[in-house]
Design an enzyme around this catalytic site. Structure first.
Site, PDB file in Angstrom:
ATOM      1  N   TYR A  58       4.254   3.521  17.918  1.00  0.00           N
ATOM      2  CA  TYR A  58       5.634   3.180  17.586  1.00  0.00           C
ATOM      3  C   TYR A  58       5.986   3.626  16.176  1.00  0.00           C
ATOM      4  O   TYR A  58       5.129   3.837  15.336  1.00  0.00           O
ATOM      5  CB  TYR A  58       5.906   1.686  17.757  1.00  0.00           C
ATOM      6  CG  TYR A  58       5.347   0.785  16.682  1.00  0.00           C
ATOM      7  CD1 TYR A  58       6.130   0.371  15.604  1.00  0.00           C
ATOM      8  CD2 TYR A  58       4.044   0.327  16.747  1.00  0.00           C
ATOM      9  CE1 TYR A  58       5.629  -0.468  14.629  1.00  0.00           C
ATOM     10  CE2 TYR A  58       3.530  -0.515  15.779  1.00  0.00           C
ATOM     11  CZ  TYR A  58       4.323  -0.909  14.719  1.00  0.00           C
ATOM     12  OH  TYR A  58       3.823  -1.745  13.751  1.00  0.00           O
ATOM     13  N   CYS A  59       7.294   3.804  15.968  1.00  0.00           N
ATOM     14  CA  CYS A  59       7.850   4.090  14.646  1.00  0.00           C
ATOM     15  C   CYS A  59       9.090   3.206  14.503  1.00  0.00           C
ATOM     16  O   CYS A  59       9.190   2.176  15.152  1.00  0.00           O
ATOM     17  CB  CYS A  59       8.166   5.576  14.484  1.00  0.00           C
ATOM     18  SG  CYS A  59       9.449   6.184  15.604  1.00  0.00           S
ATOM     19  N   ARG A  60      10.044   3.612  13.715  1.00  0.00           N
ATOM     20  CA  ARG A  60      11.239   2.802  13.510  1.00  0.00           C
ATOM     21  C   ARG A  60      12.133   2.801  14.750  1.00  0.00           C
ATOM     22  O   ARG A  60      12.562   1.756  15.226  1.00  0.00           O
ATOM     23  CB  ARG A  60      12.023   3.314  12.300  1.00  0.00           C
ATOM     24  CG  ARG A  60      13.248   2.506  11.976  1.00  0.00           C
ATOM     25  CD  ARG A  60      13.934   3.027  10.706  1.00  0.00           C
ATOM     26  NE  ARG A  60      15.197   2.353  10.495  1.00  0.00           N
ATOM     27  CZ  ARG A  60      16.346   2.733  11.043  1.00  0.00           C
ATOM     28  NH1 ARG A  60      16.385   3.781  11.839  1.00  0.00           N
ATOM     29  NH2 ARG A  60      17.449   2.060  10.814  1.00  0.00           N
ATOM     30  N   GLY A  62      11.641   5.356  17.579  1.00  0.00           N
ATOM     31  CA  GLY A  62      11.025   6.004  18.734  1.00  0.00           C
ATOM     32  C   GLY A  62      10.916   7.508  18.643  1.00  0.00           C
ATOM     33  O   GLY A  62      10.216   8.131  19.438  1.00  0.00           O
ATOM     34  N   TYR A  87      10.299   0.061  16.453  1.00  0.00           N
ATOM     35  CA  TYR A  87      10.210  -1.255  15.822  1.00  0.00           C
ATOM     36  C   TYR A  87      11.558  -1.967  15.832  1.00  0.00           C
ATOM     37  O   TYR A  87      11.605  -3.197  15.921  1.00  0.00           O
ATOM     38  CB  TYR A  87       9.693  -1.119  14.384  1.00  0.00           C
ATOM     39  CG  TYR A  87       9.378  -2.441  13.742  1.00  0.00           C
ATOM     40  CD1 TYR A  87       8.215  -3.118  14.067  1.00  0.00           C
ATOM     41  CD2 TYR A  87      10.246  -3.020  12.823  1.00  0.00           C
ATOM     42  CE1 TYR A  87       7.919  -4.346  13.494  1.00  0.00           C
ATOM     43  CE2 TYR A  87       9.964  -4.237  12.238  1.00  0.00           C
ATOM     44  CZ  TYR A  87       8.800  -4.900  12.567  1.00  0.00           C
ATOM     45  OH  TYR A  87       8.514  -6.123  12.002  1.00  0.00           O
TER      46      TYR A  87
END
Length: 96
Positions: A58-60, A62, A87
């Site tokens: 995951y990141c901020r 996607g 996130y």
């Protein structure tokens, strides 16, 4: 998000956070491994991961995690899943 959380607990996936250190300071999903997508050693750090394990990335939002998942699959990782919405979506679901 619901599938991500179920897999994270039941199937013993490795949770991989590819956000920046500044983003990590805002909060992190429990037990996540942090590798900065923009870091100089990003590719080298990916190479140190066990390709036989299962990963939830995951990141901020996607986008970076989607690129990371594709890169990992190209490196021979068989079990990689991207958290769509990142996130931001995960934290919304857990704030309720």
């Amino acid at each position: 998000v619901e599938t991500f959380d179920k897999l994270r607990v039941k199937d013993k996936y490795v949770v991989l956070d590819v956000r920046t250190p500044e983003e990590w300071a805002e909060g992190i999903i429990e037990n996540a491994v942090e590798i900065d997508f923009f870091g100089d050693e990003f590719d080298e750090k990916l190479k140190t991961l066990d390709p036989k394990k299962k990963y939830l990335v995951y990141c901020r939002s996607g986008r970076r995690s989607g690129k990371t998942a594709q890169k990992m699959q190209g490196m021979g990782f068989k079990h990689v899943m991207n958290l769509q919405g990142g996130y931001l979506e995960w934290s919304k679901a857990h704030d309720e």
